[in-house]
Every structure is written in C-alpha cells, then in structure tokens.
Design an enzyme around this catalytic site. Structure first.
Site, PDB file in Angstrom:
ATOM      1  CD  GLU A 185      -3.132  -1.043   2.050  1.00 26.79           C
ATOM      2  OE1 GLU A 185      -2.908  -0.215   3.233  1.00 26.79           O
ATOM      3  OE2 GLU A 185      -4.189  -1.344   1.768  1.00 26.79           O
ATOM      4  CD  GLU A 343      -3.959  -6.096   2.734  1.00 25.12           C
ATOM      5  OE1 GLU A 343      -4.659  -5.354   3.340  1.00 25.12           O
ATOM      6  OE2 GLU A 343      -2.960  -5.897   2.367  1.00 25.12           O
ATOM      7  CD1 TRP A 351      -6.266  -1.736  12.532  1.00 26.93           C
ATOM      8  CD2 TRP A 351      -4.431   0.082  12.859  1.00 26.93           C
ATOM      9  NE1 TRP A 351      -5.312  -1.757  11.567  1.00 26.93           N
ATOM     10  CE2 TRP A 351      -4.638  -0.784  11.869  1.00 26.93           C
ATOM     11  CE3 TRP A 351      -3.998   1.139  13.346  1.00 26.93           C
ATOM     12  CZ2 TRP A 351      -3.205  -0.345  10.852  1.00 26.93           C
ATOM     13  CZ3 TRP A 351      -2.925   1.365  12.428  1.00 26.93           C
ATOM     14  CH2 TRP A 351      -2.555   0.787  11.337  1.00 26.93           C
ATOM     15  CD  GLU A 391      -3.145  -4.327  10.529  1.00 31.01           C
ATOM     16  OE1 GLU A 391      -3.311  -5.434  10.245  1.00 31.01           O
ATOM     17  OE2 GLU A 391      -2.824  -3.533  10.112  1.00 31.01           O
ATOM     18  CD  GLN A 392      -3.923  -7.093  20.436  1.00 33.56           C
ATOM     19  OE1 GLN A 392      -4.352  -6.078  20.645  1.00 33.56           O
ATOM     20  NE2 GLN A 392      -3.129  -7.886  21.257  1.00 33.56           N
ATOM     21  CE1 TYR A 393      -9.819  -6.868  20.432  1.00 34.49           C
ATOM     22  CE2 TYR A 393      -9.987  -4.266  20.349  1.00 34.49           C
ATOM     23  CZ  TYR A 393      -9.681  -5.554  20.897  1.00 34.49           C
ATOM     24  OH  TYR A 393      -9.877  -5.790  22.360  1.00 34.49           O
TER      25      TYR A 393
HETATM   26  C1  GLA Z   1      -3.896  -2.620   4.960  1.00 32.92           C
HETATM   27  C2  GLA Z   1      -2.772  -3.372   4.861  1.00 32.92           C
HETATM   28  C3  GLA Z   1      -2.743  -4.566   5.706  1.00 32.92           C
HETATM   29  C4  GLA Z   1      -3.637  -4.356   7.082  1.00 32.92           C
HETATM   30  C5  GLA Z   1      -5.014  -3.892   6.709  1.00 32.92           C
HETATM   31  C6  GLA Z   1      -5.508  -3.646   8.136  1.00 32.92           C
HETATM   32  O1  GLA Z   1      -5.032  -3.162   3.969  1.00 32.92           O
HETATM   33  O2  GLA Z   1      -2.198  -3.583   3.601  1.00 32.92           O
HETATM   34  O3  GLA Z   1      -1.635  -5.040   6.018  1.00 32.92           O
HETATM   35  O4  GLA Z   1      -2.817  -3.389   7.733  1.00 32.92           O
HETATM   36  O5  GLA Z   1      -4.868  -2.494   6.099  1.00 32.92           O
HETATM   37  O6  GLA Z   1      -5.134  -2.461   8.786  1.00 32.92           O
END
Ligand code: GLA
Length: 704
Positions: A185, A343, A351, A391-393
């Site tokens: 990203e 994704e 978060w 990112e536990q949530y």
């Molecule tokens: C983005 C990132 C992932 C993850 C998600 C969720 O899409 O590419 O690594 O961090 O957000 O936050």
C-alpha cells in the site's frame, strides 16, 4: 512481461505449431483480458494473506490443510517480514520461508511474495537514522510503526534493493512462487528532510530546465517569490483548510504532490527491475488503496503487469453498494485490464474499535461484486486474526482461536463456486460504452483549494457514477490520457485542471460523434495550477455553446431549479452555481429566481456529430442525476437493458463469445429482477424464468 505471449510463444518456437500460432494471432491480436490475471491452467486464484511467522511451526500443516479443503490455491506471504529474512545487515535467513513454500507446494498451492520494505527492521533505523522520514516539525518519525521511511534516502533505497535482490535470487527457482507484490500500500509519509528537499529541487530542475520556465510555471511573481537559484526552493506548506486553504503556492503544492507520487513510483521501479531480472516469468503487482488520493495509480501502475487492490467495504456500509463498485472500475481503469483483490474483508474491522461483522452472505457478496467488475483473484485479509500487535481487532477468516467457522465456510463456498465458474470467466472482462475521466492532478489541485466548502472530487464523480450504477450500466473510470474513441458517452465532471491539449481532445470527441458531459469548475486551471485567462469554460465554450462570466459558492443558500425537458419536480441547486449564459446551447433546466433568471442550470448543445452537456450547479436530489443519465444514455445510444430494484447491482463480463450477467443484492432483504426468460443461472445450474430471485446478499451469475 506479457504472459499470454510467453504461453503462446512456446508454440511458435515449435515448427509444427507455427500455423496454429499465426492463425491465433490473426484472429485475435489483442491479448486475452485474463492472460496475466488467471493461472496458467485456467484457474481463478482464491486464497488468503498468510503470516506463518506469527504462529508455532507445528500449526502450519493444519493451516495449509484447512486452506486446501476450502478450495484455496494461493497465499500472499512475507510483505512485513524483512527482519525475519535479514535479522542483521547482510545476514539472510530464508529457511523458514523455504519450508513454508515447500509445504504449500506439497499441497498444490501457489504463493505471491511481498518485497518486505514497508516495515524497516529496527536495526535499519538504529544504524541509519536518515532512513526515517522527517515530519514538518523537523522531527524524524520514531521507529515502531510502518511506512515511516524516507523514499529520498539513498541508504533506504539501497537497503531495499539489497533485500529485494537477495529474495529474487533465492526464490528464482522456487516452483510455486508465481509473482510479487511490491512493498505494501504505497503512500508513504511526506518527508520534510534536507535530502527530500534536494531531491525535490533536482526533480524540478529536470522538469523545468531553466529557472525562467520554472518561475513562470509557478507564478512566482505573486508575493515576490521569484527564485534565482534552484537551491532556494523549499518544500511548500500544503497543509491548511477552510477559507484560507493552504499557505503555500498552489502551483508549488501541485508539483510537491506530483513529486511525492513519483518518488513512490521510482522506489517501486528499483524493485521491479531487480524482480524482472530474477525471473522474467513472475508477475509483479501492487496492492492499491482504491480511491487513495496521494499517488497517481496510473503512474504507479505503469511498471506492473496488473494492479491489485485492498477492498474493505464493511468499513463504510452506508456508502455501499456504490463505493466498492466505483473503486473497482477505477482499478480496472488503471491499466485498462482485469485486476486482483489482494486483501478483502474477512471479519469485523478496526484497530481500536471495530465494525460490525460481515453478515451471513456478505463475504460472498463482496467477492462477487469485485468478480463482476473484473477481479480475477480473491485473497482475503487475513487467514487468522492476530493475537498481538496493532491489528488484533482486524479480523481474519479464522478468529483468534484458529477454528474454521462461519466466515471460513463462506469463503470456502466462494472458492468452490469459482472453480465451477472459471471456465466461463476466462477471457472475459467488463466492456463499457461509458467512461468517466478520473484525474489525479485535479484531486491534487482540489486538495489545496477545494473552491467551495465541502467540495470533494470523489463525491463530484460519484453523483454521476451512482446514477449509472442504478441504471445498471457498466462504466470505465479512466485517465485523461486514454483514447476516447471507443466510448459513446464520456463524463468529465469537475475537471479543474484542463490543459489545452486535453480540452481539444474532449472537443474532438464530441465533433466525431461522442456525447460529453461536463460540469462546474471544469477548465478553471492549466497544468501548472495557474488559472486560465479565458472566460469560462475556456476552450470548451464553443463545443458547449455557453459562456460563464460569474460563479459563486452558495454556502447555506439554495435555489429552485425547473425543467420541462428533464425532470418533473422542482429541484434544488446547492453548494455552488455558475451563471451560465447559453449562447448556442439549449437550456434544459433553469432558475426563476431574481438575478439568476437569465442563466441556465443545465444545457445541451449539438456540436459537430456529437452532443455536449453542461451542468452548472450541484443538485441536492439524486433523482436529477437519474433523469440526466437517462437522457445522456438516450443521446449516446447506450441501451438500458435492465430495470433494477434499489440496492441491486448489475454488471456484465464478456469476451471470447461469452457474456455473463452478474446480479448482486446489497440488501439484507430479498429482491427480484425481471429478465428475459430462458437464461441459464450458472451457480444454481438451472434455466431461469422471467424473474431472478435474490436472497439477502444473494448473487446470480447468468449466461446471457
Ligand atoms: C491494509 C494493509 C494490511 C492491514 C490492513 C488492516 O490493507 O495492507 O497490512 O494493515 O490494512 O489495517
């Protein structure tokens, strides 16, 4: 690298097949739209983002078996694992990843590797602090998050090249590595360091050549900002909002934004070169962030085989169904070909606080929506929900407990259904007769100067896009550079930045028979973000048959708008109004108020062999855009083939003599759509009558 060429190429090398190769080339000189995005054996890729390094080794086999059972055939790996691969400078540890890849290979699964440069290891930041970007307050970012790098830092570029090369060389022969995702990203922070400033100065010197051209292009006569030495140029202050907007020069801010886009492109180009040399058979892609405004995806996409994107529509259910669909159409537009989902929503997202969980059927519906718009791979983020870290949530298909439950089963259902559909889908894409121009330079100009309060480019486009969506019409979102001749209807809303060559292109499109729609603020500025000196709409005046001497923001005011030609009710003009004087154009909607009476709200002008429309305000009601789109489609001869209930989407993929209609119900209630009887429902395997019934979040794929 064009994979379809590679695949057919081996036939051409065998004398016995020369004829076959030649005939195929003559029949279809355009590569198949799925040549790069489908697997070599015609499979749609379906899978997950997998982080085996987060779990005990003993768990891996269970994970991979579950994936296989679900019908998955691909995983993305390693995009944040630099420190696992290079724990200290120059020491590489690939064994763990070799083992994971071998396990996947044993179960017939492919892998995409990420170049792991989005998170620098702690040793990089400690040893080379200049690799961290500097904030505008002069402080460097503190290590401990991600994407805190300075893309102007030669050291960071070098370290990134080294790990990329080490990986490319190590995995060159690994049979199930099929391609790469660069970084993750892209959209790094703006870097206010000295190195970045020098990089910016060099970029400007290359762009403008002489200080004279530079000063003219930035309009530095204003406030006496004339530059006499390239080294005098500073990074402009492009923050700020409200009435005063930014404090920097808008031309400087546009170039600063262009530069920031370009340094991401350059950083990626360094990696692409290394990966191509590693194995020319690999594809290279990147996971884009949809409508993210900071990077020109046209530029970033240039070196990629195809783009991918990260789709989280549950984050904003209220703007569903439109937003994910519009974004998909832009993603297809970046390279004018099919794309991947790298994704996608697999559970509740967040978060700190998290969203609702995807309802039963929603994970599947989200996937089909993207498939319908040209997504040839479906990868869910993530496999198992992380028990540690930020990112536990942000939930995966499996929860923290690692059990394969409802969300896993729904993804598995999608994978198994895709296996049944893929033969029909191979070689198909969305073929639109309607295009909307989507321009990053306009986005960047508006970022500094929205013009009227609350203005937003994506919203300006969505007004028209959403009406096309409700009409069930396929749309391409395209760069202003794309050849328009294949389209019947082109919409160019809010095109603030309009260099003369682009205006001439729009004029030629109309003269040659196209239907064009444009609206407020179009053509106000040139490529340097300097206001054109011509009376608006400038070069477009003749083709639109109008002139605009004045305009203003309406703030809290609104005006009634009437029309005998377009809509029955009295509607409201809000936010902004152009005082449009019709010259040779027909008035399609008008005001009857006070000083606005002589001016037109909407005009239509027949010019050359085509028609040019202008909308001189923002309408409060969606119904205006629905009525307008009806008329535009009629003018352009684009057929409305379906009548859709609210919240139901239609899209068509076609190619190779096949046409597939997708119907997607975004509602949590049942819906039905009237169709011609006798069509085949490919998911249910039955011949349909004159209605398709869709359950809550239901989908249908119909051979047309
Ligand atoms: C983005 C990132 C992932 C993850 C998600 C969720 O899409 O590419 O690594 O961090 O957000 O936050």
């Amino acid at each position: 690298m064009n994979k379809s060429f590679l695949r057919r190429g081996f036939l051409w090398l065998c004398p016995g097949f020369v004829l076959i190769g030649t005939v195929a080339a003559q029949q279809n000189d355009r590569p198949s739209p799925t040549a790069d995005t489908f697997s070599r054996d015609g499979q749609l890729y379906v899978g997950v983002d997998y982080y085996p390094e987060h779990w005990p080794k003993e768990r891996r086999e269970t994970d991979v078996l579950l994936m296989k059972e679900a019908g998955f055939n691909v995983v993305r790996l390693a995009e944040f694992s630099w420190v696992w691969l290079e724990p200290s400078e120059g020491t590489y540890r690939f064994e763990w990843l070799d083992e994971v890849l071998a396990l996947l290979e044993r179960h017939g699964m492919k892998a995409i590797l990420g170049t792991p440069t989005a998170v620098m290891p702690a040793w990089v930041a400690r040893k080379y602090p200049e690799t961290l970007a500097m904030q505008s307050n002069g402080q460097r970012y503190t290590w401990g998050s991600r994407k805190d790098y300075s893309l102007s830092s030669g050291t960071y570029r070098l370290l990134s090249e080294r790990i990329t090369r080490a990986m490319a060389e190590h995995f060159a022969e690994t049979p199930n590595v099929i391609g790469w995702q660069t970084d993750n990203e892209f959209a790094g922070p703006q870097d206010f360091s000295e190195t970045s400033r020098i990089d910016f100065q060099d970029w400007l010197r290359r762009k403008y050549g002489t200080l004279e051209t530079f000063n003219q292009s930035w309009g530095t006569h204003f406030w006496g900002h004339i530059i006499r030495d390239w080294a005098e140029i500073t990074i402009p202050d492009c923050t700020g909002e409200g009435m005063w907007g930014i404090s920097g020069n808008p031309s400087a801010c546009l170039d600063w934004r262009r530069f920031n886009s370009w340094i991401n492109y350059r950083f990626q180009a360094d990696q692409v070169k290394i990966l191509r040399a590693g194995n020319p058979d690999w594809f290279i892609t990147h996971n884009l962030m949809g409508l993210n405004p900071t990077i020109s995806y046209y530029e970033l996409g240039r070196d990629l085989d195809f783009v991918s994107w990260d789709n989280y529509p549950v984050l904003s259910r209220s703007s569903q169904p439109y937003a994910a669909s519009m974004t998909a159409d832009l993603m297809r537009g970046v390279k004018q070909k099919n794309f991947w989902i790298m994704e996608q929503t697999a559970g509740p997202l967040g978060w700190g606080i998290f969203t609702d969980t995807p309802m039963p059927g929603e994970i599947r519906k989200i996937s089909y929506q993207q498939l319908a718009h040209g997504a040839d791979a479906q990868i869910w983020f993530r496999w198992r929900t992380a028990t540690a870290g930020r990112e536990q949530y942000w939930h995966g298909l499996l929860g923290h407990d690692g059990r394969p439950l409802r969300r896993y089963r729904e993804a598995a259902q999608v994978a198994h259904e895709y296996r049944r559909l893929e033969k029909m889908l191979e070689g198909t894409t969305v073929e639109a007769e309607v295009a909307i121009i989507y321009d990053y330079e306009t986005i960047w100009s508006l970022a500094s100067q929205p013009g009227y309060a609350g203005n937003n480019y994506a919203r300006a486009i969505a007004r028209y896009y959403n009406a096309l969506f409700r009409a069930g019409i396929n749309v391409d979102l395209i760069s202003p550079e794309v050849d328009l001749s294949g389209y019947k209807l082109v919409l160019a809303p809010h095109l603030v930045i309009l260099p003369d060559a682009r205006a001439r292109k729009l004029i030629a499109f109309v003269e040659q028979g196209g239907v064009l729609l444009t609206d407020i603020r179009t053509g106000v500025k040139d490529e340097n973000n300097l206001a054109h000196e011509r009376t608006l709409p400038g070069l477009l005046s003749d083709v639109l048959g109008i002139e605009i001497e004045e305009y203003g923001a309406l703030d809290d005011r609104s005006y009634p708008v009437f029309s005998e030609e377009l809509f029955p009710d009295t509607l409201a003009a809000i936010h902004y109004v152009d005082w449009v004087t019709p010259k040779s154009a027909a008035v399609m909607a008008r005001y009857d108020q006070w000083h606005l009476e002589p001016f037109a709200a909407v005009t239509r002008h027949e010019a050359g062999r085509g028609i040019a429309w202008y909308v001189g305000t923002v309408f409060q009601e969606d119904s205006f855009y629905d009525h307008l789109i009806d008329r535009l489609l009629e003018d352009a001869g684009v057929e409305r083939w379906v009548d859709l209930p609210e919240g139901v989407e239609a899209s068509i993929r076609q190619g190779d003599g096949r046409k597939l209609v997708f119907l997607i119900n975004h509602n949590e209630t049942e819906a039905s759509v009237a169709i011609e009887p006798g069509k085949r429902d490919l998911l249910e395997g039955e011949v349909l009558g004159d209605r398709v019934m869709l359950g809550p979040y239901g989908v249908a794929v119909i051979a047309w």
